[in-house]
Write an enzyme that holds these catalytic residues in place. Structure first.
Site, PDB file in Angstrom:
ATOM      1  N   GLY A  44      19.553  82.491   3.865  1.00 31.25           N
ATOM      2  CA  GLY A  44      18.764  83.125   2.555  1.00 31.25           C
ATOM      3  C   GLY A  44      18.195  82.523   2.414  1.00 31.25           C
ATOM      4  O   GLY A  44      17.489  83.794   2.244  1.00 31.25           O
ATOM      5  N   CYS A  45      17.366  81.826   3.460  1.00 32.24           N
ATOM      6  CA  CYS A  45      15.815  82.340   3.571  1.00 32.24           C
ATOM      7  C   CYS A  45      15.038  82.597   4.909  1.00 32.24           C
ATOM      8  O   CYS A  45      14.524  83.831   4.332  1.00 32.24           O
ATOM      9  CB  CYS A  45      14.762  80.773   3.805  1.00 32.24           C
ATOM     10  SG  CYS A  45      15.427  79.521   1.820  1.00 32.24           S
TER      11      CYS A  45
END
Length: 149
Positions: A44-45
């Site tokens: 996600g990051c």
């Protein structure tokens, strides 16, 4: 949690190259988009950081600098930048002090900071605050929309 209209606290942290970066010094050059992410190199990051990278020219056109920040140590921030060619400073808030100052800490220590983005004006006033844990692209898109054209 800090919101639009609040003053951003000044801080100094090391970037992925071990160089000190002070928020107030960055703001002397123009607005800053400060995005907190939970963990470098996580899926996600990575999506979030790469979206900022992919539209960095639009931020530059508006005179804004991008700063990423997480609790990861300098060497992991360096690997994150090298792996994805991010090209903007990634700051190490290893002790979580800056996340605490911005009011975005989590009650669990494994992932110390929530995903949040702050658009900060030259006088340290927060122009916009974006909070979404699941929509990775909304951070860069809303931050860009908050900057004057």
């Amino acid at each position: 949690m800090l919101r639009a209209g609040d003053k951003a606290p000044d801080f100094e942290l090391s970037d992925q190259n071990g160089e000190p970066v002070r928020l107030s010094a960055q703001l002397e050059k123009g607005p800053v988009v400060l995005f907190f992410y939970p963990a470098a190199l996580s899926p996600g990051c990575t999506r979030e950081a790469c979206h900022f990278r992919d539209i960095v020219a639009e931020f530059t056109d508006r005179g804004a600098a991008i700063l990423g920040i997480s609790a990861d140590k300098v060497d992991k921030q360096k690997r994150f930048d090298d792996t994805h060619n991010l090209g903007y400073p990634l700051l190490s808030d290893a002790g979580g002090a800056v996340a605490r100052d911005f009011g975005i800490t989590r009650p669990i220590p494994l992932v110390p900071a929530k995903r949040a983005t702050f658009v900060i004006g030259a006088d340290r006033t927060i122009l916009a605050a974006v909070h979404s844990e699941t929509n990775m692209n909304v951070h860069a898109d809303k931050a860009l929309a908050a900057l004057p054209k």
